[in-house]
Scaffold this motif. Sequence first.
Motif, PDB file in Angstrom:
ATOM      1  N   MET A  37       0.816  -1.193   0.000  1.00 58.92           N
ATOM      2  CA  MET A  37       0.000   0.000   0.000  1.00 58.92           C
ATOM      3  C   MET A  37       0.857   1.253   0.000  1.00 58.92           C
ATOM      4  SD  MET A  37      -3.177  -0.387  -0.300  1.00 58.92           S
ATOM      5  CE  MET A  37      -4.106   0.961   0.319  1.00 58.92           C
ATOM      6  N   ALA A  38       1.972   1.221   0.712  1.00 59.80           N
ATOM      7  CA  ALA A  38       2.839   2.406   0.791  1.00 59.80           C
ATOM      8  C   ALA A  38       3.403   2.748  -0.581  1.00 59.80           C
ATOM      9  CB  ALA A  38       3.962   2.173   1.785  1.00 59.80           C
ATOM     10  N   LYS A  39       3.774   1.725  -1.345  1.00 56.13           N
ATOM     11  CA  LYS A  39       4.308   1.979  -2.694  1.00 56.13           C
ATOM     12  C   LYS A  39       3.242   2.571  -3.603  1.00 56.13           C
ATOM     13  CE  LYS A  39       8.059  -1.343  -2.939  1.00 56.13           C
ATOM     14  NZ  LYS A  39       8.672  -2.424  -3.714  1.00 56.13           N
ATOM     15  N   LEU A  40       2.020   2.128  -3.447  1.00 56.69           N
ATOM     16  CA  LEU A  40       0.916   2.658  -4.248  1.00 56.69           C
ATOM     17  C   LEU A  40       0.651   4.121  -3.905  1.00 56.69           C
ATOM     18  CD1 LEU A  40      -1.156   1.748  -6.361  1.00 56.69           C
ATOM     19  CD2 LEU A  40      -2.722   1.318  -4.480  1.00 56.69           C
ATOM     20  N   HIS A  41       0.665   4.454  -2.618  1.00 54.77           N
ATOM     21  CA  HIS A  41       0.456   5.843  -2.209  1.00 54.77           C
ATOM     22  C   HIS A  41       1.607   6.731  -2.682  1.00 54.77           C
ATOM     23  CE1 HIS A  41      -3.185   5.565   0.134  1.00 54.77           C
ATOM     24  NE2 HIS A  41      -2.745   4.452   0.678  1.00 54.77           N
ATOM     25  N   GLU A  42       2.815   6.194  -2.641  1.00 61.00           N
ATOM     26  CA  GLU A  42       3.980   6.953  -3.117  1.00 61.00           C
ATOM     27  C   GLU A  42       3.883   7.196  -4.616  1.00 61.00           C
ATOM     28  OE1 GLU A  42       8.855   6.805  -3.076  1.00 61.00           O
ATOM     29  OE2 GLU A  42       7.714   5.136  -2.241  1.00 61.00           O
ATOM     30  N   LYS A  43       3.423   6.208  -5.362  1.00 59.33           N
ATOM     31  CA  LYS A  43       3.268   6.358  -6.813  1.00 59.33           C
ATOM     32  C   LYS A  43       2.233   7.440  -7.140  1.00 59.33           C
ATOM     33  CE  LYS A  43       2.102   3.958 -11.040  1.00 59.33           C
ATOM     34  NZ  LYS A  43       1.724   2.730 -11.691  1.00 59.33           N
ATOM     35  N   VAL A  44       1.110   7.425  -6.447  1.00 59.02           N
ATOM     36  CA  VAL A  44       0.073   8.433  -6.668  1.00 59.02           C
ATOM     37  C   VAL A  44       0.599   9.821  -6.316  1.00 59.02           C
ATOM     38  CG1 VAL A  44      -2.189   9.244  -5.883  1.00 59.02           C
ATOM     39  CG2 VAL A  44      -1.837   6.831  -6.378  1.00 59.02           C
ATOM     40  N   SER A  45       1.340   9.913  -5.221  1.00 59.43           N
ATOM     41  CA  SER A  45       1.923  11.187  -4.812  1.00 59.43           C
ATOM     42  C   SER A  45       2.911  11.699  -5.853  1.00 59.43           C
ATOM     43  CB  SER A  45       2.624  11.019  -3.468  1.00 59.43           C
ATOM     44  OG  SER A  45       3.304  12.188  -3.114  1.00 59.43           O
ATOM     45  N   ASN A  46       3.735  10.824  -6.373  1.00 53.28           N
ATOM     46  CA  ASN A  46       4.700  11.222  -7.401  1.00 53.28           C
ATOM     47  C   ASN A  46       4.011  11.629  -8.697  1.00 53.28           C
ATOM     48  OD1 ASN A  46       6.882  10.803  -5.723  1.00 53.28           O
ATOM     49  ND2 ASN A  46       7.231   8.712  -6.438  1.00 53.28           N
ATOM     50  N   GLN A  47       2.937  10.946  -9.053  1.00 51.08           N
ATOM     51  CA  GLN A  47       2.180  11.324 -10.253  1.00 51.08           C
ATOM     52  C   GLN A  47       1.566  12.707 -10.088  1.00 51.08           C
ATOM     53  OE1 GLN A  47      -0.554   8.038 -10.563  1.00 51.08           O
ATOM     54  NE2 GLN A  47       0.706   6.994 -12.105  1.00 51.08           N
ATOM     55  N   ARG A  48       1.026  12.986  -8.908  1.00 49.40           N
ATOM     56  CA  ARG A  48       0.429  14.291  -8.641  1.00 49.40           C
ATOM     57  C   ARG A  48       1.486  15.382  -8.718  1.00 49.40           C
ATOM     58  NH1 ARG A  48      -1.703  13.440  -3.913  1.00 49.40           N
ATOM     59  NH2 ARG A  48      -3.744  12.952  -4.716  1.00 49.40           N
ATOM     60  N   LYS A  49       2.643  15.152  -8.084  1.00 46.17           N
ATOM     61  CA  LYS A  49       3.712  16.143  -8.112  1.00 46.17           C
ATOM     62  C   LYS A  49       4.211  16.382  -9.526  1.00 46.17           C
ATOM     63  CE  LYS A  49       5.466  15.358  -3.472  1.00 46.17           C
ATOM     64  NZ  LYS A  49       6.579  14.828  -2.680  1.00 46.17           N
ATOM     65  N   ASP A  50       4.350  15.328 -10.310  1.00 40.19           N
ATOM     66  CA  ASP A  50       4.799  15.463 -11.694  1.00 40.19           C
ATOM     67  C   ASP A  50       3.812  16.292 -12.503  1.00 40.19           C
ATOM     68  OD1 ASP A  50       6.530  14.769 -13.966  1.00 40.19           O
ATOM     69  OD2 ASP A  50       4.797  13.576 -14.636  1.00 40.19           O
ATOM     70  N   PHE A  51       2.524  16.001 -12.359  1.00 34.79           N
ATOM     71  CA  PHE A  51       1.498  16.754 -13.080  1.00 34.79           C
ATOM     72  C   PHE A  51       1.519  18.224 -12.674  1.00 34.79           C
ATOM     73  CE2 PHE A  51      -2.839  18.477 -13.157  1.00 34.79           C
ATOM     74  CZ  PHE A  51      -3.081  18.420 -14.517  1.00 34.79           C
ATOM     75  N   LEU A  52       1.618  18.494 -11.365  1.00 35.82           N
ATOM     76  CA  LEU A  52       1.618  19.870 -10.888  1.00 35.82           C
ATOM     77  C   LEU A  52       2.861  20.625 -11.344  1.00 35.82           C
ATOM     78  CD1 LEU A  52       0.230  19.395  -7.268  1.00 35.82           C
ATOM     79  CD2 LEU A  52      -0.999  20.200  -9.293  1.00 35.82           C
ATOM     80  N   HIS A  53       4.010  19.949 -11.369  1.00 32.89           N
ATOM     81  CA  HIS A  53       5.224  20.583 -11.878  1.00 32.89           C
ATOM     82  C   HIS A  53       5.074  20.934 -13.363  1.00 32.89           C
ATOM     83  CE1 HIS A  53       8.264  20.777  -8.767  1.00 32.89           C
ATOM     84  NE2 HIS A  53       7.949  19.567  -8.369  1.00 32.89           N
ATOM     85  N   LYS A  54       4.527  20.016 -14.131  1.00 35.42           N
ATOM     86  CA  LYS A  54       4.366  20.269 -15.571  1.00 35.42           C
ATOM     87  C   LYS A  54       3.393  21.404 -15.836  1.00 35.42           C
ATOM     88  CE  LYS A  54       5.578  15.646 -17.136  1.00 35.42           C
ATOM     89  NZ  LYS A  54       5.100  14.389 -17.713  1.00 35.42           N
ATOM     90  N   GLN A  55       2.277  21.435 -15.113  1.00 40.32           N
ATOM     91  CA  GLN A  55       1.290  22.493 -15.317  1.00 40.32           C
ATOM     92  C   GLN A  55       1.832  23.849 -14.868  1.00 40.32           C
ATOM     93  OE1 GLN A  55      -1.674  22.287 -16.915  1.00 40.32           O
ATOM     94  NE2 GLN A  55      -0.950  20.252 -17.403  1.00 40.32           N
ATOM     95  N   SER A  56       2.520  23.881 -13.738  1.00 43.65           N
ATOM     96  CA  SER A  56       3.065  25.156 -13.263  1.00 43.65           C
ATOM     97  C   SER A  56       4.162  25.658 -14.190  1.00 43.65           C
ATOM     98  CB  SER A  56       3.583  25.030 -11.830  1.00 43.65           C
ATOM     99  OG  SER A  56       4.614  24.087 -11.739  1.00 43.65           O
ATOM    100  N   ARG A  57       4.960  24.769 -14.765  1.00 44.00           N
ATOM    101  CA  ARG A  57       5.992  25.177 -15.719  1.00 44.00           C
ATOM    102  C   ARG A  57       5.349  25.724 -16.990  1.00 44.00           C
ATOM    103  NH1 ARG A  57      10.302  27.435 -15.325  1.00 44.00           N
ATOM    104  NH2 ARG A  57      10.994  25.907 -13.821  1.00 44.00           N
ATOM    105  N   GLN A  58       4.310  25.077 -17.448  1.00 45.28           N
ATOM    106  CA  GLN A  58       3.617  25.531 -18.654  1.00 45.28           C
ATOM    107  C   GLN A  58       3.030  26.932 -18.439  1.00 45.28           C
ATOM    108  OE1 GLN A  58       0.371  23.011 -19.792  1.00 45.28           O
ATOM    109  NE2 GLN A  58       0.070  24.028 -21.748  1.00 45.28           N
ATOM    110  N   ILE A  59       2.407  27.159 -17.310  1.00 43.51           N
ATOM    111  CA  ILE A  59       1.818  28.467 -17.019  1.00 43.51           C
ATOM    112  C   ILE A  59       2.909  29.527 -16.862  1.00 43.51           C
ATOM    113  CG2 ILE A  59       0.536  29.788 -15.280  1.00 43.51           C
ATOM    114  CD1 ILE A  59      -1.161  27.252 -14.857  1.00 43.51           C
ATOM    115  N   SER A  60       3.991  29.190 -16.158  1.00 41.40           N
ATOM    116  CA  SER A  60       5.052  30.175 -15.936  1.00 41.40           C
ATOM    117  C   SER A  60       5.781  30.523 -17.227  1.00 41.40           C
ATOM    118  CB  SER A  60       6.038  29.682 -14.880  1.00 41.40           C
ATOM    119  OG  SER A  60       6.739  28.558 -15.338  1.00 41.40           O
TER     120      SER A  60
END
Length: 68
Positions: free
Chosen positions: A1-24
């Motif tokens: 379960m911990a690996k699954l939560h870490e994967k979801v967290s990393n996916q969220r961070k990756d998406f947010l980094h990409k969107q914030s870079r695109q906007i900036s």
Amino acid sequence: MAKLHEKVSNQRKDFLHKQSRQISNAYDCVCIEDLNMKAMSRSLNFGKSVSDNGWGMFTTFLRYKLEE
């Protein structure tokens, strides 16, 4: 379960980094509305979908990328 939560967290961070870079890259000045996410989740019956979207993390990423 911990690996699954870490994967979801990393996916969220990756998406947010990409969107914030695109906007900036696209805009010199960005205005963000100050939203009360806890009140939105309670009053609009969105529940976890509002709490789980990482709005605070997104604004932090966007702020430091625009300051560069």
